[in-house]
Design an enzyme around this catalytic site. Sequence first.
Site, PDB file in Angstrom:
ATOM      1  N   ASP A   8       0.765  -1.166  -0.091  1.00  6.88           N
ATOM      2  CA  ASP A   8      -0.156  -0.212   0.024  1.00  6.88           C
ATOM      3  C   ASP A   8       0.869   1.177  -0.029  1.00  6.88           C
ATOM      4  O   ASP A   8       1.587   1.610   1.030  1.00  6.88           O
ATOM      5  CB  ASP A   8      -0.967  -0.061   1.052  1.00  6.88           C
ATOM      6  CG  ASP A   8      -1.972  -1.184   1.308  1.00  6.88           C
ATOM      7  OD1 ASP A   8      -1.666  -2.166   0.543  1.00  6.88           O
ATOM      8  OD2 ASP A   8      -2.976  -0.874   1.732  1.00  6.88           O
TER       9      ASP A   8
ATOM     10  N   LYS B 223      -6.941   3.317  -3.173  1.00  5.71           N
ATOM     11  CA  LYS B 223      -7.369   3.311  -1.945  1.00  5.71           C
ATOM     12  C   LYS B 223      -7.511   4.760  -1.458  1.00  5.71           C
ATOM     13  O   LYS B 223      -6.663   5.700  -1.935  1.00  5.71           O
ATOM     14  CB  LYS B 223      -6.146   2.490  -0.965  1.00  5.71           C
ATOM     15  CG  LYS B 223      -6.323   2.509   0.437  1.00  5.71           C
ATOM     16  CD  LYS B 223      -5.262   1.957   1.149  1.00  5.71           C
ATOM     17  CE  LYS B 223      -5.068   1.810   2.740  1.00  5.71           C
ATOM     18  NZ  LYS B 223      -4.102   1.485   3.295  1.00  5.71           N
TER      19      LYS B 223
ATOM     20  N   LYS C 286     -10.264   0.247  -2.263  1.00  9.24           N
ATOM     21  CA  LYS C 286     -10.164   0.239  -0.862  1.00  9.24           C
ATOM     22  C   LYS C 286     -10.285   1.251  -0.134  1.00  9.24           C
ATOM     23  O   LYS C 286      -9.580   2.234   0.118  1.00  9.24           O
ATOM     24  CB  LYS C 286      -8.668  -0.518  -0.681  1.00  9.24           C
ATOM     25  CG  LYS C 286      -8.450  -0.808   0.844  1.00  9.24           C
ATOM     26  CD  LYS C 286      -7.043  -1.210   1.214  1.00  9.24           C
ATOM     27  CE  LYS C 286      -6.911  -1.353   2.638  1.00  9.24           C
ATOM     28  NZ  LYS C 286      -5.293  -1.821   3.037  1.00  9.24           N
TER      29      LYS C 286
END
Length: 306
Positions: free
Chosen positions: A156, A219, A255
Amino acid sequence: MTQLSKPFDQSILKKVHINKNYVEAQVDQILKNNLVKSQDNINAWLLQAVKLIDLTTLSGDDTKSCVIRLCQKAANPLDDKLVKALKHENRITTAAVCVYPSRVKDVCSTLNRIPEIGKEIQVAAVATGFPSGLYPLQTRLAEIGLTVQDGATEIDVVIDRSLVLMGKWEQLYNEIAQMRKACGTAHLKVILGVGELGSYENIYKASMIAMMAGADFIKTSTGKETVNATLPVGLVMCRAIRKYYQMTGFKVGLKPAGGIKTAQDAVNWLILVYTELGQEWLSPKLFRIGASSLLDVIEKDLKKYL
């Protein structure tokens, strides 16, 4: 399968105009038109939400014992008696465990000791100068490489939000493309930091740039911003994902992270993704919820309903 970077295309940034009030009204309409009334249906949505969680700990006092407990919870997120009472036949785990790079080896060693189930849970780690992203690119890329080497299967990364605010789109693309390359076979999840991007137009453009540069997931947030995942932001990002799929044929995941605190929050996000992107996106391959406390809340709600 991971995505490869596509050539930079400035044209996708042109004529992007988003009406804030319209977006928020659309979210309200989506939720109103898709009310989940049956208790059995609510329970089914909540069980699905558990399977989509990236169970996360990103505290300054994270220790090996803390990570071990998190991994055990990821492998057995709900009480066995509760699962049986809900008449769910298959074994339930969370989608991933997400930690700082220094704790990746602890996650890998713990999951490897859990028979059968451990290999099904992804090992995710935040990298690239989390949460600010304001570090030299060379050190951010090195951090990715070391984290993958330690066993992370998902990275991430956090973008440098100043590049968005200054309109330096090609530089942003180049940085993410290099991060894509540094990830190798690990999945790349690009954190936009939506609460610091200034407008829905910037969120849409940053989403498109991240996907073009090779993101497997986009995300919302680090969870450290003042404003994190909101449903209107989610709608904008879903529309970007849909547009990118129409352009390329590649499905990019979503996400949301930060601010998802209640069982109803989780259900609302599933409804939004189902409505905008379809049933196929409601799987760990294309949708995750970044959370630390949400799992306990869902478990309590399920017990209360029973």
